[in-house]
Design a protein around this motif. Structure first.
Motif, short mmCIF file in Angstrom:
data_model
loop_
_atom_site.label_atom_id
_atom_site.label_comp_id
_atom_site.label_asym_id
_atom_site.label_seq_id
_atom_site.Cartn_x
_atom_site.Cartn_y
_atom_site.Cartn_z
N VAL A 186 0.86 -1.19 0.00
CA VAL A 186 0.00 0.00 0.00
C VAL A 186 0.89 1.24 0.00
N LEU A 187 0.58 2.19 -0.88
CA LEU A 187 1.26 3.49 -0.86
C LEU A 187 0.27 4.53 -0.37
N VAL A 188 0.62 5.23 0.70
CA VAL A 188 -0.27 6.26 1.24
C VAL A 188 0.30 7.62 0.88
N HIS A 189 -0.53 8.45 0.23
CA HIS A 189 -0.07 9.72 -0.31
C HIS A 189 -0.98 10.86 0.17
N PRO B 44 6.93 11.04 -10.65
CA PRO B 44 6.77 9.58 -10.69
C PRO B 44 7.99 8.83 -10.18
N GLU B 45 9.19 9.44 -10.31
CA GLU B 45 10.37 8.69 -9.84
C GLU B 45 10.39 8.50 -8.32
N VAL B 46 9.73 9.37 -7.59
CA VAL B 46 9.65 9.18 -6.13
C VAL B 46 8.76 7.96 -5.83
N VAL B 47 7.63 7.88 -6.55
CA VAL B 47 6.74 6.72 -6.39
C VAL B 47 7.51 5.45 -6.76
N ALA B 48 8.26 5.52 -7.84
CA ALA B 48 9.02 4.35 -8.31
C ALA B 48 10.08 3.93 -7.29
N ARG B 49 10.73 4.91 -6.64
CA ARG B 49 11.75 4.58 -5.63
C ARG B 49 11.11 3.86 -4.43
N VAL B 50 9.93 4.32 -4.04
CA VAL B 50 9.22 3.70 -2.91
C VAL B 50 8.84 2.26 -3.28
N LEU B 51 8.31 2.08 -4.49
CA LEU B 51 7.93 0.73 -4.94
C LEU B 51 9.15 -0.19 -5.00
N ALA B 52 10.27 0.34 -5.48
CA ALA B 52 11.48 -0.48 -5.62
C ALA B 52 11.98 -0.94 -4.25
N ALA B 53 11.90 -0.07 -3.25
CA ALA B 53 12.34 -0.45 -1.90
C ALA B 53 11.46 -1.56 -1.33
N ALA C 15 8.43 -1.07 5.30
CA ALA C 15 7.96 0.32 5.39
C ALA C 15 9.05 1.21 4.83
N VAL C 16 8.66 2.19 4.02
CA VAL C 16 9.65 3.08 3.40
C VAL C 16 9.05 4.46 3.17
N VAL C 17 9.85 5.49 3.44
CA VAL C 17 9.39 6.87 3.24
C VAL C 17 10.42 7.65 2.42
N PRO C 18 9.93 8.60 1.57
CA PRO C 18 10.87 9.51 0.89
C PRO C 18 11.27 10.64 1.83
N VAL C 19 12.54 10.98 1.83
CA VAL C 19 13.03 12.04 2.73
C VAL C 19 13.95 12.99 1.99
N LEU D 16 19.08 14.92 10.51
CA LEU D 16 17.66 15.25 10.40
C LEU D 16 17.19 15.13 8.96
N ARG D 17 15.95 14.72 8.77
CA ARG D 17 15.34 14.61 7.44
C ARG D 17 13.92 15.14 7.49
N ARG D 18 13.46 15.69 6.36
CA ARG D 18 12.05 16.05 6.20
C ARG D 18 11.36 14.87 5.51
N VAL D 19 10.24 14.44 6.05
CA VAL D 19 9.57 13.24 5.54
C VAL D 19 8.42 13.61 4.61
N GLN D 20 8.37 12.96 3.45
CA GLN D 20 7.34 13.24 2.46
C GLN D 20 6.43 12.02 2.26
N THR D 21 5.57 12.10 1.27
CA THR D 21 4.78 10.95 0.83
C THR D 21 4.93 10.85 -0.69
N PRO D 22 4.62 9.72 -1.33
CA PRO D 22 3.94 8.55 -0.77
C PRO D 22 4.85 7.71 0.10
N GLN D 23 4.24 7.16 1.16
CA GLN D 23 4.94 6.23 2.04
C GLN D 23 4.44 4.82 1.73
N GLY D 24 5.37 3.89 1.61
CA GLY D 24 4.99 2.54 1.17
C GLY D 24 5.10 1.52 2.29
#
Ligand code: CTP
Ligand code: MG
Length: 229
Positions: A100-103, A112-121, A128-132, A157-165
């Motif tokens: 599940v990807l929650v956005h 789209p490459e952020v979504v793709a990176r989450v899917l690849a992880a 569980a994986v988040v873009p930062v 420190l990191r800023r956390v974004q979505t989509p989170q997978g």
């Protein structure tokens, strides 16, 4: 691996202060929620469920594609995502998915490459994986008097974004155990916090400045400039 997307769009957008729910505010002539759904689809997630304000179902149905499922959200983001997760397992219309990807609807220009990176992880085995993104400003703690009490070293420190997978079963179990964990669910502002409360390690991938969240009017003005370029 089959992925399903959940878009959290049930907030009111108090800080933006628009005349309608934030997810319905136009950007380049299209509602933010439409951009957010497209971001997931362009990244490879075709089944999408959107959590909308309970009394705005009709307005969202008017702007979204017919194959997007709408569910009534809740008082907090956590409650909205919980409702969308429950809808995935609705016996009348179950959705088959192992991740599940929650956005956020409020992150319309996520590339789209952020979504793709989450899917690849997730494909590589993360539960569980988040873009930062890194924190670039000097960061401090300010006390009651408005005086700095502490400087925070920012290298970690990191800023956390979505989509989170998430692995679907893992996310469902984490939401189910929230009430028992003694956590103030309403205070959690993302889903990684929910799985972390259940003891699940959360991996990170690189986010993107274009995945920034639209919170205040200035953010919307910046996004308007981005869609023109
Ligand atoms: N969200 C949600 N259900 C809620 C509250 C928030 O689905 N009860 C969603 C929002 O629609 C948004 C995302 O969570 O896409 C991130 O929340 P935020 O940026 O805080 O949006 P709002 O809560 O709408 O804005 P504000 O806090 O300024 O009122
Ligand atoms: Mg909010």
């Amino acid at each position: 691996m089959h992925a399903v997307g959940i878009v959290a769009a049930a907030g009111s957008g108090l800080r933006l202060g628009a005349d309608r729910p934030k997810a319905l505010v136009p950007l380049g002539g299209r509602a933010l929620v439409c951009w957010a759904v497209d971001a997931l689809r362009d990244g490879g997630v075709s089944d999408v469920v959107v959590a909308v304000p309970a009394d705005e179902h009709a307005a969202f149905a008017t702007v979204l594609p017919l194959d997007v499922r709408l569910v009534a959200g809740g008082e907090t983001r956590t409650a909205s995502v919980r409702a969308a997760l429950a809808a995935l397992s609705d016996p009348a219309q179950p959705i088959t998915a192992d991740v599940v990807l929650v956005h956020d609807a409020a992150r319309p220009l996520t590339p789209p490459e952020v979504v793709a990176r989450v899917l690849a992880a997730l494909e590589a085995g993360a539960r569980a994986v988040v873009p930062v993104l890194p924190v670039v400003d000097t960061t401090v703690v300010v006390g009651d008097e408005g005086v700095i009490t502490e400087a925070v070293p920012r290298h970690s420190l990191r800023r956390v974004q979505t989509p989170q997978g998430f692995d679907r079963d893992c996310l469902v179990a984490a939401y189910e155990s929230l009430d028992d964990a003694g956590v103030d669910a309403g205070a959690l502002t993302d889903d990684a916090s929910v799985v972390r409360a259940a003891g699940v390690p959360v991996a990170t991938v690189e986010g993107h400045e274009r995945a920034a969240k639209i919170t205040v009017a200035h953010d919307l003005a910046v996004a308007e400039l981005q869609v023109r370029t």
